[in-house]
Design an enzyme around this catalytic site. Structure first.
Site, PDB file in Angstrom:
ATOM      1  CG  HIS A  27      18.992  18.917 -19.924  1.00 44.78           C
ATOM      2  ND1 HIS A  27      20.051  19.788 -20.064  1.00 44.78           N
ATOM      3  CD2 HIS A  27      17.865  19.677 -19.910  1.00 44.78           C
ATOM      4  CE1 HIS A  27      19.588  21.028 -20.123  1.00 44.78           C
ATOM      5  NE2 HIS A  27      18.270  20.986 -20.032  1.00 44.78           N
ATOM      6  NE  ARG A 357      14.993  42.833 -58.378  1.00 44.33           N
ATOM      7  CZ  ARG A 357      13.766  42.493 -58.757  1.00 44.33           C
ATOM      8  NH1 ARG A 357      13.246  41.338 -58.392  1.00 44.33           N
ATOM      9  NH2 ARG A 357      13.055  43.306 -59.507  1.00 44.33           N
ATOM     10  CB  SER A 384      11.560  38.151 -56.379  1.00 45.00           C
ATOM     11  OG  SER A 384      10.241  38.209 -56.887  1.00 45.00           O
ATOM     12  CD  GLU A 411      10.121  32.307 -45.734  1.00 52.17           C
ATOM     13  OE1 GLU A 411       9.520  33.023 -46.553  1.00 52.17           O
ATOM     14  OE2 GLU A 411       9.531  31.546 -44.925  1.00 52.17           O
ATOM     15  NE  ARG A 520      10.076  45.705 -56.950  1.00 52.94           N
ATOM     16  CZ  ARG A 520       8.842  46.169 -56.859  1.00 52.94           C
ATOM     17  NH1 ARG A 520       8.512  46.977 -55.870  1.00 52.94           N
ATOM     18  NH2 ARG A 520       7.926  45.828 -57.740  1.00 52.94           N
TER      19      ARG A 520
END
Length: 667
Positions: A27, A357, A384, A411, A520
């Site tokens: 490039h 968790r 959480s 994220e 969980r």
């Protein structure tokens, strides 16, 4: 622009042209247009030490527009890094130091692997975050042992990518004043004129995100570029975007300012005409005038070495005044752990029951007590994911010393920022989100794996057991997908002790990222010692509950929450005189690295009846179950209902496992 500046910029351009011509690939447009800004930045501002590319307090540079790698390689060569003219001649060739896009760890002086557009900006944000945190943590009185800048050059493509908005929003919110991004604004994209696809007001967008935005009208004007960078460096409260108007393929008589010069060599004749336009009188390709070498030796090499020597002298005094802090920082820079780093990691006893968790949250807090440079956060799911480090403070614009990072619902930016923090050095980093949303940061995970960065991902809510939130939040294909990624270690622990083991392995990594996949729902603690769990997880798979006989009738192979189910089914099968062995396989990638002898101990070749049990895609399990085995997996999306209901409906119950084993044996 004086004579040596003009000649230096022309040298950068011609080296880039020649490298691409020789490779017949690359490039040229970006290096030709952006050469003056790179020259100005490197010779007038950047503090780097070519003889010691890893000097900790060097300025960081990220070429976010990684396709312009020929520009970076030219700068590295001229500046005196370990990159020869022969290396430039090997551009894009097998085994060379000059791959098509910059690769961290492959080429001296390359601070980040770039090419996937937008990620470079986000990694630069991560580096700037690391600099601010370490400065706040270790600087004392007149000892500024961490006080460098982070620079990046990006293009229009970077700013079109969504991650650049995520990362810029975070950087502005955190007031990262030592982050300076030069925007190569040339109004061209690969497909043609930029206005086909991009017409927003970049200045207003970045100002709305709390950035200072400066404008350089003529990208060839060294004085204008110098003034803009100087002004940017004075702003300690806002990151700065400097929009530099350039001409892609500058100097090419027939292709400058067109998309045709973006990603294809100029060709022999056009290269000749372009060099004439630069008033380049040297016939030889890859030619560097001696005065240009001399200029760079003074402006970059000697200047940087002097800065490094001054820093070394300062750090020696710092060690005398603050020996404990200095020892801690040196350990962090080396990427080593304190001697007693795992002493506060909890041990879980049989009879206890805890979601992985939750045990992960306890383990990471135990690690944080002993590893002072252990930091991380979550993409707005800390409660959480259980990723909060207790009593450690928050990293904010008013206090950079906190160890808890609030990445927000970003994220992808989180993943890339973690990469930048890890690249910077001096920190052990982790980041959390729901497992299903690992897809949002997958390209950043891929770069972490490619660069060999010891980033840890805390992925919770790992299966259909999520329940009521339904299929949008229930991962199915993610386990198989991430297991397919080279150099990523994925560990799905079965209980608290396996979770502790997984974390221990993750923080000891020096050359790969680790994904912890966590539940969980509560998991019963398996009847074994924490040492046995560590030994087993380290090898990726192990017999967690033996058969009564030396050769079992069948094998049950499971990971995570399904290991407990397999052990329950084993007990029921025993009542019917069916003798099975249970294998916990938390990490396929670790198991694959074991000897054939060990693999045969865990999965005896003469036991053909095998059932793999995992609440995820069955893809990949056939390697372990063989032609006479079976997989109890999930090859459709989940559903919305209470978790236990879905688990039973999808067949993850003791009666169903028992029936599946019987069917296998009776085949």
């Amino acid at each position: 622009m004086d004579t040596i500046e003009k000649k230096s910029v022309a040298t950068i351009r011609t080296l880039s042209i020649d490298a691409i011509e020789k490779a017949n690939s690359g490039h040229p447009g970006m290096p030709m247009g952006a050469a003056p800004m790179a020259y100005t930045l490197w010779t007038k501002f950047m503090n780097v030490s070519p003889a010691n590319p890893g000097w900790f307090n060097r300025d960081r540079f990220v070429l976010s527009a990684g396709h312009g790698s020929a520009l970076l390689y030219s700068m590295l060569h001229l500046s005196g890094f370990d990159l020869s003219i022969e290396d430039l001649k090997g551009f894009r060739q097998w085994g060379s130091k000059t791959p098509g896009h910059p690769e961290f760890g492959h080429t001296a002086g390359v601070d980040a692997t770039t090419g996937p557009l937008g990620q470079g900006i986000a990694m630069a944000v991560g580096m700037a975050i690391a600099e601010r945190h370490l400065a706040e943590t270790y600087n004392r009185d007149s000892f500024n042992v961490v006080d460098h800048y982070t620079y990046s050059i990006c293009g229009d493509g970077d700013l079109m990518e969504g991650i650049s908005s995520e990362a810029a929003s975070l950087a502005g919110h955190l007031q990262l004043g030592r982050l300076i991004v030069l925007y190569d604004s040339n109004d061209i994209s690969l497909d043609g004129d930029l206005d086909r696809s991009f017409s927003e007001n970049v200045k207003q967008r970045f100002e709305a995100m709390n950035w200072e935005v400066l404008y350089v009208e003529d990208g060839n004007n060294i004085e204008e570029l110098t003034a803009a960078i100087e002004k940017a460096r004075q702003n300690e409260k806002k990151p700065t975007l400097i929009e530099v108007k350039t001409t892609i393929g500058f100097g090419s008589p027939n292709r400058a300012g067109t998309s045709g010069v973006h990603g294809a060599p100029l060709g022999k004749e056009e290269s000749k005409l372009t060099k004439e336009a630069y008033a380049w009188t040297y016939e030889e390709d890859f030619y560097v005038p001696s005065e240009v070498y001399e200029h760079f030796a003074v402006a970059v090499k000697e200047s940087g070495e002097k800065k490094e020597q001054e820093w070394n002298a300062q750090f020696a005094k710092y060690k005398e005044v603050y020996p404990e802090l200095a020892e801690q920082l040196e350990l962090a820079i080396k990427g080593e752990l304190p001697k007693d780093w795992d002493q506060e990691v909890p041990v879980y006893e049989k009879g206890s029951s805890l979601a992985s968790r939750a045990s992960s949250g306890e383990v990471l807090n135990g690690l944080a007590k002993k590893i002072p440079f252990f930091v991380g956060g979550s993409a707005d799911l800390a409660g959480s994911n259980k990723t909060t480090i207790k009593n450690a403070g928050d990293f904010t614009a008013v206090d950079y010393s906190g160890k808890n990072f609030w990445f927000g619902v970003r994220e992808f930016a989180m993943g890339a920022a973690l990469n930048g923090m890890a690249l910077h050095g001096g920190l052990r980093v982790f980041g959390g989100t729901f497992f299903v949303f690992s897809d949002y940061l997958r390209p950043a995970i891929r770069l972490a794996a490619l660069m060999g960065l010891p980033v840890t991902y805390v992925f919770t809510h790992d299966s259909i057991a999520v329940g009521e939130d339904g299929p949008t939040h229930e991962p199915v294909e993610q386990l198989a997908s991430l297991r397919a990624m080279p150099n990523l270690s994925l560990i799905r622990p079965a209980d608290g002790n396996e979770t502790a083991a997984a974390w221990k392995l993750a923080v000891q990594s020096t050359d790969h990222p680790t994904a912890l996949v966590l539940t969980r729902q509560n998991l019963p603690t398996i009847d074994q010692t924490s040492e046995e769990a560590l030994a087993g997880v380290e090898k990726g798979a192990y017999v967690v509950s033996k058969s009564k006989n030396e050769t079992p009738d069948a094998l049950l192979i499971a990971s995570g929450s399904e290991v407990g189910l397999a052990i329950e089914a084993q007990a029921e099968l025993a009542k019917e005189n069916i003798d099975v062995s249970v294998v916990s396989m938390p990490s396929m990638d670790r198991f694959e690295k074991q000897s054939d002898e060990y693999k045969n101990e865990v999965l005896p070749a003469d036991v053909k009846k095998r059932l793999a049990i995992e609440m995820g895609s069955s893809f990949g399990w056939g390697k372990y179950t063989g032609l006479e085995g079976d997989v109890l997996g999930i090859d459709r999306f989940g559903a919305s209902a209470p978790g236990e209901t879905i688990i039973n409906e999808y067949g993850f119950s003791v009666p169903n496992v028992v029936n599946r084993v019987k069917a296998l044996i009776n085949k």
